[in-house]
Design a protein around this motif. Structure first.
Motif, short mmCIF file in Angstrom:
data_model
loop_
_atom_site.label_atom_id
_atom_site.label_comp_id
_atom_site.label_asym_id
_atom_site.label_seq_id
_atom_site.Cartn_x
_atom_site.Cartn_y
_atom_site.Cartn_z
N HIS A 88 2.83 -8.28 16.74
CA HIS A 88 1.71 -7.37 17.17
C HIS A 88 1.68 -6.37 15.80
CE1 HIS A 88 0.99 -8.95 21.15
NE2 HIS A 88 2.50 -9.20 21.24
N LEU A 89 0.57 -6.29 15.66
CA LEU A 89 0.34 -5.21 14.66
C LEU A 89 0.63 -3.72 15.21
CD1 LEU A 89 -0.32 -4.92 11.73
CD2 LEU A 89 -3.07 -4.59 12.34
N VAL A 90 1.45 -2.89 14.34
CA VAL A 90 1.92 -1.63 14.85
C VAL A 90 1.41 -0.68 14.10
CG1 VAL A 90 3.84 -0.20 15.10
CG2 VAL A 90 4.29 -2.40 15.68
N SER A 91 1.18 -0.61 12.49
CA SER A 91 0.32 0.19 11.84
C SER A 91 -0.17 -0.41 10.70
CB SER A 91 1.34 1.40 11.66
OG SER A 91 2.35 0.99 10.65
N VAL A 92 -1.00 0.22 9.83
CA VAL A 92 -1.53 -0.25 8.72
C VAL A 92 -1.98 0.76 7.77
CG1 VAL A 92 -3.41 -1.73 7.33
CG2 VAL A 92 -2.80 -2.33 9.64
N LYS A 93 -1.16 0.96 6.59
CA LYS A 93 -1.53 2.17 5.68
C LYS A 93 -2.09 1.36 4.16
CE LYS A 93 0.79 5.83 3.12
NZ LYS A 93 2.00 6.45 2.86
N ALA A 94 -3.38 1.82 3.97
CA ALA A 94 -3.71 1.36 2.82
C ALA A 94 -4.42 2.58 1.88
CB ALA A 94 -5.10 0.45 3.37
N GLU A 95 -4.36 2.08 0.55
CA GLU A 95 -4.89 3.04 -0.61
C GLU A 95 -5.62 2.01 -1.65
OE1 GLU A 95 -1.73 5.16 -2.43
OE2 GLU A 95 -1.03 6.39 -0.67
N THR A 96 -6.84 2.42 -1.80
CA THR A 96 -7.71 1.69 -2.73
C THR A 96 -8.31 2.44 -3.70
OG1 THR A 96 -8.13 -0.02 -0.99
CG2 THR A 96 -9.61 0.03 -2.72
N ASP A 97 -8.51 1.97 -4.96
CA ASP A 97 -9.37 2.47 -5.86
C ASP A 97 -10.43 1.41 -6.17
OD1 ASP A 97 -10.70 3.41 -8.17
OD2 ASP A 97 -8.65 4.00 -9.52
N ASP A 98 -11.69 1.64 -5.63
CA ASP A 98 -12.66 0.63 -5.75
C ASP A 98 -13.53 0.97 -6.98
OD1 ASP A 98 -14.50 -1.53 -5.59
OD2 ASP A 98 -15.19 -0.68 -3.75
N ASP A 99 -13.21 0.82 -8.25
CA ASP A 99 -13.90 1.00 -9.50
C ASP A 99 -14.17 2.86 -9.71
OD1 ASP A 99 -14.94 0.06 -12.02
OD2 ASP A 99 -16.87 0.64 -11.23
N GLY A 100 -13.27 3.42 -9.19
CA GLY A 100 -13.26 5.02 -9.32
C GLY A 100 -13.64 5.54 -7.95
N SER A 101 -13.75 4.84 -6.77
CA SER A 101 -14.16 5.28 -5.63
C SER A 101 -12.81 5.40 -4.79
CB SER A 101 -15.31 4.86 -4.67
OG SER A 101 -16.44 4.70 -5.35
N PRO A 102 -12.11 6.43 -4.48
CA PRO A 102 -10.93 6.44 -3.63
C PRO A 102 -11.09 6.05 -2.30
CG PRO A 102 -11.33 8.42 -4.49
CD PRO A 102 -12.44 7.72 -4.89
N TYR A 103 -9.98 5.48 -1.65
CA TYR A 103 -9.91 5.53 -0.31
C TYR A 103 -8.34 5.32 0.16
CZ TYR A 103 -14.62 3.83 -0.37
OH TYR A 103 -16.02 3.45 -0.78
N ALA A 104 -7.88 6.01 1.35
CA ALA A 104 -6.73 6.23 1.61
C ALA A 104 -6.71 6.33 3.11
CB ALA A 104 -5.83 7.31 1.02
N TRP A 105 -6.12 5.43 4.08
CA TRP A 105 -6.26 5.71 5.44
C TRP A 105 -5.03 5.10 6.12
CZ3 TRP A 105 -6.20 0.77 7.70
CH2 TRP A 105 -6.89 -0.29 6.92
N LEU A 106 -4.94 5.57 7.49
CA LEU A 106 -3.62 4.89 8.31
C LEU A 106 -4.25 4.59 9.57
CD1 LEU A 106 -0.89 4.56 8.94
CD2 LEU A 106 -0.86 6.94 9.63
N ALA A 107 -3.77 3.41 10.01
CA ALA A 107 -4.23 2.88 11.43
C ALA A 107 -3.11 2.67 12.13
CB ALA A 107 -5.12 1.55 11.46
N GLU A 108 -3.19 3.27 13.39
CA GLU A 108 -1.78 3.24 14.20
C GLU A 108 -2.20 2.55 15.84
OE1 GLU A 108 1.13 6.39 13.08
OE2 GLU A 108 -0.59 7.37 13.59
N TYR A 109 -1.46 1.77 16.23
CA TYR A 109 -1.72 0.62 17.41
C TYR A 109 -0.96 1.08 18.49
CZ TYR A 109 -4.45 -2.49 14.38
OH TYR A 109 -5.61 -2.97 13.60
N GLU A 110 -1.55 1.07 19.41
CA GLU A 110 -0.70 1.13 20.68
C GLU A 110 -1.17 -0.14 21.66
OE1 GLU A 110 0.48 3.89 24.76
OE2 GLU A 110 -0.22 4.92 22.68
N GLY A 111 -0.65 -1.36 21.71
CA GLY A 111 -1.40 -2.38 22.26
C GLY A 111 -2.73 -2.68 21.57
#
Length: 217
Positions: A88-111
């Motif tokens: 079961h997925l508990v959490s996802v942490k991602a960082e992306t540089d999409d050709d100069g466009s930055p993204y950084a996020w966290l997903a946390e799960y409960e069930g």
């Protein structure tokens, strides 16, 4: 010799035995290595490092591509960490540089419910058991709700299994199961007997993109 001496020797031997057993009994990380191609030309790589934990698994994913289109060069860099517990997925942490466009996020799960928020990502709460587009696992083919690994945008998809077939990778025929994903995301997916991704193919801006596993068993 004294009891103290022999007691010390026995203790030292016991500590060494525990250390040796732990060192050699630990399971090594599994690494899935993929080459990325655009119209048959190599443009980058993806690496998935799987580390077993006491109750699950941690996946570290790194993707790097560099594409020349006419006189323009496009770069993409992505890092993602997925924490799994009993499949079961508990959490996802991602960082992306999409050709100069930055993204950084966290997903946390409960069930089946999760909350996701971060830079370039509006805060969102869902209870649809969605996963990110984490294609290395064959069981993603049972999902109808997914979201982008770049900006966590939601996707609605359907996946159909076609036939058991084989792929030719590095002049080897490897047994594979083929799926077709349609909807907000279109992908052809091939998985090996170990349930891990062998290949995915799709179109992007008119170009053929392939991720091919180069160390398939």
């Amino acid at each position: 010799m004294s009891r103290i001496f022999w007691g010390g020797v026995a203790t030292a031997c016991a500590i060494f035995a525990i250390f040796y057993t732990g060192l050699h009994g630990a399971k090594a990380d599994e690494t899935l290595n993929y080459k990325v191609f655009k119209d048959g030309d190599p443009i980058g790589f993806e690496k998935v490092v799987l580390t077993d934990t006491a109750d699950g698994q941690i996946a570290h994913i790194t993707t790097e591509t560099s594409v020349q289109v006419l006189f323009l060069q496009f770069h993409y860099h992505h890092n993602r960490t997925e924490t799994w517990k009993d499949n079961h997925l508990v959490s996802v942490k991602a960082e992306t540089d999409d050709d100069g466009s930055p993204y950084a996020w966290l997903a946390e799960y409960e069930g089946d419910c999760y909350e996701v928020a971060g830079k370039g990502v509006p805060r969102r709460e869902e209870c649809n058991a969605a996963w990110p587009l984490t294609l290395w696992r064959e069981d993603i083919t049972a999902k109808t709700s997914l979201y982008s690994v770049i900006d966590a945008a939601p996707y609605a998809v359907s996946v159909a299994k076609t036939v058991d077939t084989s792929l030719t990778i590095d002049n080897r025929n490897i047994p594979a199961t083929h799926y077709v994903m349609t909807g907000d995301v279109a992908r052809d997916l091939w998985y090996g007997k170990d349930g891990k991704l062998l290949k995915t193919s799709f179109k992007k801006k008119g170009y053929d993109i392939d991720f091919i596993r180069v160390d398939a068993p």
